[in-house]
Design an enzyme around this catalytic site. Sequence first.
Site, PDB file in Angstrom:
ATOM      1  N   ILE A 104      19.700  20.239  44.466  1.00  0.00           N
ATOM      2  CA  ILE A 104      18.463  20.087  45.245  1.00  0.00           C
ATOM      3  C   ILE A 104      18.603  20.693  46.650  1.00  0.00           C
ATOM      4  O   ILE A 104      17.616  21.092  47.263  1.00  0.00           O
ATOM      5  CB  ILE A 104      18.077  18.586  45.326  1.00  0.00           C
ATOM      6  CG1 ILE A 104      16.598  18.413  45.615  1.00  0.00           C
ATOM      7  CG2 ILE A 104      18.921  17.842  46.343  1.00  0.00           C
ATOM      8  CD1 ILE A 104      16.102  16.983  45.422  1.00  0.00           C
ATOM      9  N   HIS A 108      30.396  14.937  38.718  1.00  0.00           N
ATOM     10  CA  HIS A 108      29.703  16.228  38.643  1.00  0.00           C
ATOM     11  C   HIS A 108      30.595  17.335  39.167  1.00  0.00           C
ATOM     12  O   HIS A 108      31.422  17.118  40.053  1.00  0.00           O
ATOM     13  CB  HIS A 108      28.376  16.193  39.429  1.00  0.00           C
ATOM     14  CG  HIS A 108      28.527  15.728  40.832  1.00  0.00           C
ATOM     15  ND1 HIS A 108      28.619  14.394  41.177  1.00  0.00           N
ATOM     16  CD2 HIS A 108      28.629  16.421  41.988  1.00  0.00           C
ATOM     17  CE1 HIS A 108      28.748  14.278  42.481  1.00  0.00           C
ATOM     18  NE2 HIS A 108      28.779  15.507  43.011  1.00  0.00           N
ATOM     19  N   MET A 109      30.413  18.514  38.613  1.00  0.00           N
ATOM     20  CA  MET A 109      31.146  19.700  39.038  1.00  0.00           C
ATOM     21  C   MET A 109      30.155  20.649  39.699  1.00  0.00           C
ATOM     22  O   MET A 109      29.093  20.924  39.146  1.00  0.00           O
ATOM     23  CB  MET A 109      31.782  20.370  37.812  1.00  0.00           C
ATOM     24  CG  MET A 109      32.523  21.650  38.116  1.00  0.00           C
ATOM     25  SD  MET A 109      33.064  22.426  36.562  1.00  0.00           S
ATOM     26  CE  MET A 109      34.426  21.352  36.146  1.00  0.00           C
TER      27      MET A 109
HETATM   28  P1  5GP Z   1      28.777  15.406  46.119  1.00  0.00           P
HETATM   29  O1  5GP Z   1      28.830  15.448  47.609  1.00  0.00           O
HETATM   30  O2  5GP Z   1      28.642  14.003  45.594  1.00  0.00           O
HETATM   31  O3  5GP Z   1      29.935  16.142  45.490  1.00  0.00           O
HETATM   32  O4  5GP Z   1      27.512  16.233  45.697  1.00  0.00           O
HETATM   33  C1  5GP Z   1      26.283  15.667  45.373  1.00  0.00           C
HETATM   34  C2  5GP Z   1      25.308  16.790  45.225  1.00  0.00           C
HETATM   35  O5  5GP Z   1      24.138  16.304  44.566  1.00  0.00           O
HETATM   36  C3  5GP Z   1      24.858  17.412  46.542  1.00  0.00           C
HETATM   37  O6  5GP Z   1      25.138  18.802  46.556  1.00  0.00           O
HETATM   38  C4  5GP Z   1      23.357  17.112  46.588  1.00  0.00           C
HETATM   39  O7  5GP Z   1      22.605  18.133  47.207  1.00  0.00           O
HETATM   40  C5  5GP Z   1      23.013  16.930  45.119  1.00  0.00           C
HETATM   41  N1  5GP Z   1      21.868  16.064  44.857  1.00  0.00           N
HETATM   42  C6  5GP Z   1      21.631  14.832  45.399  1.00  0.00           C
HETATM   43  N2  5GP Z   1      20.509  14.286  44.900  1.00  0.00           N
HETATM   44  C7  5GP Z   1      20.006  15.193  44.032  1.00  0.00           C
HETATM   45  C8  5GP Z   1      18.828  15.202  43.207  1.00  0.00           C
HETATM   46  O8  5GP Z   1      18.044  14.270  43.179  1.00  0.00           O
HETATM   47  N3  5GP Z   1      18.638  16.318  42.433  1.00  0.00           N
HETATM   48  C9  5GP Z   1      19.510  17.382  42.454  1.00  0.00           C
HETATM   49  N4  5GP Z   1      19.218  18.429  41.666  1.00  0.00           N
HETATM   50  N5  5GP Z   1      20.631  17.397  43.207  1.00  0.00           N
HETATM   51  C10 5GP Z   1      20.869  16.321  43.991  1.00  0.00           C
END
Ligand code: 5GP
Length: 116
Positions: free
Chosen positions: A33, A102-103
Amino acid sequence: MNNKKNIFQQIISKKIITNIVYQDNLVTAFNDIKPQSPIHILIIPNIFIKTLNNIKSEHQLLLGRMLLVASKIAKKKKIDKSGYRVVINCNHHGCQTIFYLHMHLLGGRQGINIFF
Ligand code: 5GP
C-alpha cells in the site's frame, strides 16, 4: 495488530479489493500500500503465521514457494536482470510492523546498501 492481521487475511480471501498479482494454493502476492520502490510486492502465506519465529518444519514447502514466487514475479515484472531485494522483517529490531509473516520484493531502482 489484529486489524492488520485481518487486513492481510481479507486480502487473501478477496474480501477487500487490492491488487493481487499472484495467488496459488500456498501463497498470495499483492502490491504494498505504501511502496518503498517502483516495484514493492508483499508475498504472504495463505495460512496465518505470525513471524519468522513461528515457522515449523512443516512450513518448508510454503517458505520455498514464497522464494520461488518472488523469483517468478521478478521475471514477470522484468526486474530480474537489473536486480531486486527480498526481505523478511522479524519483530521489533527487524522493523516488523505487521504481525503476519510476509516477504517484501523490492526492485525497479538501485537500493540502499544497508550493510556498509
Ligand atoms: P513490515 O514493516 O511489517 O515488514 O511491512 C509491512 C508492510 O505492509 C509495509 O510495507 C506496509 O506498507 C504494508 N501494509 C500495511 N498495511 C497494508 C494494507 O492494508 N495493504 C497493503 N497492500 N499493504 C499494507
